[in-house]
Each structure stands twice: as structure tokens, then as C-alpha cells.
Design a protein around this motif. Structure first.
Motif, PDB file in Angstrom:
ATOM      1  N   VAL A  73       6.038 -10.104 -29.040  1.00 38.61           N
ATOM      2  CA  VAL A  73       4.784 -10.225 -29.561  1.00 38.61           C
ATOM      3  C   VAL A  73       3.616 -10.257 -28.485  1.00 38.61           C
ATOM      4  O   VAL A  73       2.583 -10.073 -28.760  1.00 38.61           O
ATOM      5  N   TYR A  74       4.088 -11.281 -27.506  1.00 42.95           N
ATOM      6  CA  TYR A  74       3.091 -11.497 -26.358  1.00 42.95           C
ATOM      7  C   TYR A  74       2.821 -10.164 -25.607  1.00 42.95           C
ATOM      8  O   TYR A  74       1.684  -9.958 -25.007  1.00 42.95           O
ATOM      9  N   LYS A  75       3.914  -9.429 -25.478  1.00 38.11           N
ATOM     10  CA  LYS A  75       3.624  -8.058 -24.871  1.00 38.11           C
ATOM     11  C   LYS A  75       3.265  -6.964 -25.812  1.00 38.11           C
ATOM     12  O   LYS A  75       2.632  -6.140 -25.364  1.00 38.11           O
ATOM     13  N   ARG A  76       2.915  -7.542 -27.063  1.00 35.31           N
ATOM     14  CA  ARG A  76       2.435  -6.444 -28.253  1.00 35.31           C
ATOM     15  C   ARG A  76       3.297  -5.223 -27.991  1.00 35.31           C
ATOM     16  O   ARG A  76       2.466  -3.954 -28.047  1.00 35.31           O
ATOM     17  N   SER A  77       4.484  -5.375 -27.669  1.00 36.22           N
ATOM     18  CA  SER A  77       5.460  -4.067 -27.413  1.00 36.22           C
ATOM     19  C   SER A  77       6.235  -3.785 -28.786  1.00 36.22           C
ATOM     20  O   SER A  77       6.834  -3.012 -28.608  1.00 36.22           O
ATOM     21  N   PHE A  78       6.198  -4.489 -29.790  1.00 37.79           N
ATOM     22  CA  PHE A  78       6.937  -4.191 -30.856  1.00 37.79           C
ATOM     23  C   PHE A  78       6.278  -3.118 -31.702  1.00 37.79           C
ATOM     24  O   PHE A  78       4.917  -3.146 -31.834  1.00 37.79           O
ATOM     25  N   SER A  79       6.848  -2.145 -32.287  1.00 40.11           N
ATOM     26  CA  SER A  79       6.285  -1.280 -33.312  1.00 40.11           C
ATOM     27  C   SER A  79       6.917  -1.206 -34.598  1.00 40.11           C
ATOM     28  O   SER A  79       6.714  -0.435 -35.565  1.00 40.11           O
ATOM     29  N   THR A  80       8.103  -1.682 -34.821  1.00 43.76           N
ATOM     30  CA  THR A  80       8.968  -1.757 -36.031  1.00 43.76           C
ATOM     31  C   THR A  80       8.735  -2.955 -36.906  1.00 43.76           C
ATOM     32  O   THR A  80       9.266  -2.797 -38.116  1.00 43.76           O
ATOM     33  N   TRP A  81       8.023  -3.748 -36.605  1.00 45.42           N
ATOM     34  CA  TRP A  81       7.784  -4.959 -37.667  1.00 45.42           C
ATOM     35  C   TRP A  81       6.290  -5.626 -37.003  1.00 45.42           C
ATOM     36  O   TRP A  81       5.905  -5.358 -36.041  1.00 45.42           O
ATOM     37  N   GLY A  82       5.814  -6.453 -37.902  1.00 42.49           N
ATOM     38  CA  GLY A  82       4.549  -7.101 -37.630  1.00 42.49           C
ATOM     39  C   GLY A  82       3.791  -7.240 -39.017  1.00 42.49           C
ATOM     40  O   GLY A  82       3.931  -6.630 -40.048  1.00 42.49           O
ATOM     41  N   VAL A  83       2.640  -7.592 -38.834  1.00 47.60           N
ATOM     42  CA  VAL A  83       1.393  -7.564 -39.852  1.00 47.60           C
ATOM     43  C   VAL A  83       0.651  -6.319 -39.549  1.00 47.60           C
ATOM     44  O   VAL A  83       0.338  -6.029 -38.561  1.00 47.60           O
ATOM     45  N   ASP A  84       0.538  -5.704 -40.711  1.00 45.28           N
ATOM     46  CA  ASP A  84      -0.428  -4.444 -41.061  1.00 45.28           C
ATOM     47  C   ASP A  84      -1.729  -4.610 -41.821  1.00 45.28           C
ATOM     48  O   ASP A  84      -1.430  -5.093 -42.914  1.00 45.28           O
ATOM     49  N   PHE A  85      -2.839  -4.796 -41.223  1.00 39.26           N
ATOM     50  CA  PHE A  85      -3.957  -4.997 -42.001  1.00 39.26           C
ATOM     51  C   PHE A  85      -4.678  -3.771 -42.575  1.00 39.26           C
ATOM     52  O   PHE A  85      -5.458  -3.967 -43.444  1.00 39.26           O
ATOM     53  N   GLY A  86      -3.749  -2.693 -42.631  1.00 38.92           N
ATOM     54  CA  GLY A  86      -4.504  -1.588 -43.248  1.00 38.92           C
ATOM     55  C   GLY A  86      -5.967  -1.443 -43.247  1.00 38.92           C
ATOM     56  O   GLY A  86      -6.313  -0.887 -44.290  1.00 38.92           O
ATOM     57  N   ASN A  87      -6.305  -1.146 -42.184  1.00 40.82           N
ATOM     58  CA  ASN A  87      -7.956  -0.916 -41.916  1.00 40.82           C
ATOM     59  C   ASN A  87      -8.556  -2.149 -42.625  1.00 40.82           C
ATOM     60  O   ASN A  87      -9.591  -1.608 -43.152  1.00 40.82           O
ATOM     61  N   TYR A  88      -8.317  -3.292 -42.752  1.00 41.95           N
ATOM     62  CA  TYR A  88      -8.656  -4.213 -43.460  1.00 41.95           C
ATOM     63  C   TYR A  88      -8.764  -3.990 -44.938  1.00 41.95           C
ATOM     64  O   TYR A  88      -9.801  -4.547 -45.667  1.00 41.95           O
ATOM     65  N   HIS A  89      -8.098  -3.052 -45.643  1.00 43.96           N
ATOM     66  CA  HIS A  89      -8.247  -2.736 -46.989  1.00 43.96           C
ATOM     67  C   HIS A  89      -6.992  -3.491 -47.674  1.00 43.96           C
ATOM     68  O   HIS A  89      -6.760  -3.183 -48.713  1.00 43.96           O
ATOM     69  N   GLY A  90      -6.130  -4.277 -46.914  1.00 43.17           N
ATOM     70  CA  GLY A  90      -4.949  -4.934 -47.438  1.00 43.17           C
ATOM     71  C   GLY A  90      -4.107  -5.561 -46.337  1.00 43.17           C
ATOM     72  O   GLY A  90      -4.789  -5.620 -45.332  1.00 43.17           O
ATOM     73  N   MET A  91      -3.135  -5.961 -46.558  1.00 44.15           N
ATOM     74  CA  MET A  91      -2.279  -6.736 -45.563  1.00 44.15           C
ATOM     75  C   MET A  91      -0.957  -6.584 -46.056  1.00 44.15           C
ATOM     76  O   MET A  91      -0.555  -6.810 -47.310  1.00 44.15           O
ATOM     77  N   SER A  92       0.112  -6.341 -45.158  1.00 36.09           N
ATOM     78  CA  SER A  92       1.475  -6.227 -45.374  1.00 36.09           C
ATOM     79  C   SER A  92       2.368  -6.749 -44.269  1.00 36.09           C
ATOM     80  O   SER A  92       1.840  -6.712 -43.140  1.00 36.09           O
ATOM     81  N   TRP A  93       3.329  -7.363 -44.689  1.00 33.27           N
ATOM     82  CA  TRP A  93       4.213  -7.868 -43.680  1.00 33.27           C
ATOM     83  C   TRP A  93       5.570  -6.922 -43.540  1.00 33.27           C
ATOM     84  O   TRP A  93       6.125  -6.701 -44.487  1.00 33.27           O
ATOM     85  N   THR A  94       6.046  -6.368 -42.417  1.00 31.51           N
ATOM     86  CA  THR A  94       7.258  -5.665 -42.104  1.00 31.51           C
ATOM     87  C   THR A  94       8.012  -6.547 -41.256  1.00 31.51           C
ATOM     88  O   THR A  94       7.555  -6.949 -40.078  1.00 31.51           O
TER      89      THR A  94
END
Length: 116
Positions: free
Chosen positions: A48-69
Motif C-alpha cells: 500500500v505504501y509503495k503503491r505497488s499492488f495491482s491485484t487488490w484495492g479500491v477502484d473509483f471507476g473514474n469517480y462513477h462508482g467505487m468497488s473493493w477488490t
């Protein structure tokens, strides 16, 4: 843990403003200490601190929604991901829906349980 690293989004139309918020990636990792997510997820904090994750996290969908993986679960794992919603009339400029969802969902659930 009572602090909240927040993932939130606000949407509105001509009548209602709606804000939905919950734990961001940092708070998900810290939730391992409280037993709300698998303990091994605490080790993901460096990603999280290195922002190196790509397989999980919060996706804001260009601020048209939000999802958690979420990171993968294994048999027998337990995960709680509470989400808080707040709404108010758009015309009410005194209502701050963003501030309303900054309270830790865990704290809110604890307060509700104490009153039941």
C-alpha cells in the motif's frame, strides 16, 4: 482500531447527495489487528505504501462508482468490510455527507451493538 483511512465517493442528482465510504487499502491491512480480515493481510501494508499492488484495492471507476477488490481468501478466512452511507437533500448546504462517513464503520457497529 478507531481511525479510518477512508475510501469514499459522493454522487448527487437534483434532489439528493449520497456519500458512501469505507476502509481504504491501508485500513484494510490494519483491520487484521482487530481480526476483521485475515491476519496475513497485515503484511500487505508495504504494498500500500509503495503503491505497488495491482491485484487488490479500491477502484473509483473514474469517480462513477467505487468497488473493493480484496486480497485472496482461503478456506476458513473471515472478512468484514463495513460500508457507511450518508445522504441529504442537495439544497441543504449545512449537511456534510462526506464528514458523516468518516467515522470508522467498526466504531459505528460497536456503538449500535452496545445500544441493542
Amino acid at each position: 482500531m478507531d481511525f479510518l483511512a477512508l475510501a469514499a465517493i459522493t454522487v448527487d442528482d437534483e434532489r439528493v447527495r449520497l456519500t458512501i465510504g469505507g476502509n481504504d487499502e491501508e485500513a484494510i491491512c490494519w483491520a487484521a489487528d482487530a481480526g476483521e480480515v485475515p491476519r496475513r493481510w497485515a503484511a500487505l501494508i508495504d504494498e500500500v505504501y509503495k503503491r505497488s499492488f495491482s491485484t487488490w484495492g479500491v477502484d473509483f471507476g473514474n469517480y462513477h462508482g467505487m468497488s473493493w477488490t480484496l486480497p485472496p481468501l482461503e478456506a476458513g478466512d473471515h472478512c468484514e468490510l463495513p460500508v457507511v452511507a450518508a445522504w441529504a437533500p442537495v439544497a441543504d448546504e449545512t449537511a456534510n455527507t462526506w464528514y458523516a462517513v468518516t467515522v470508522s464503520p467498526t466504531v459505528l457497529l460497536r456503538q449500535v451493538a452496545e445500544r441493542v
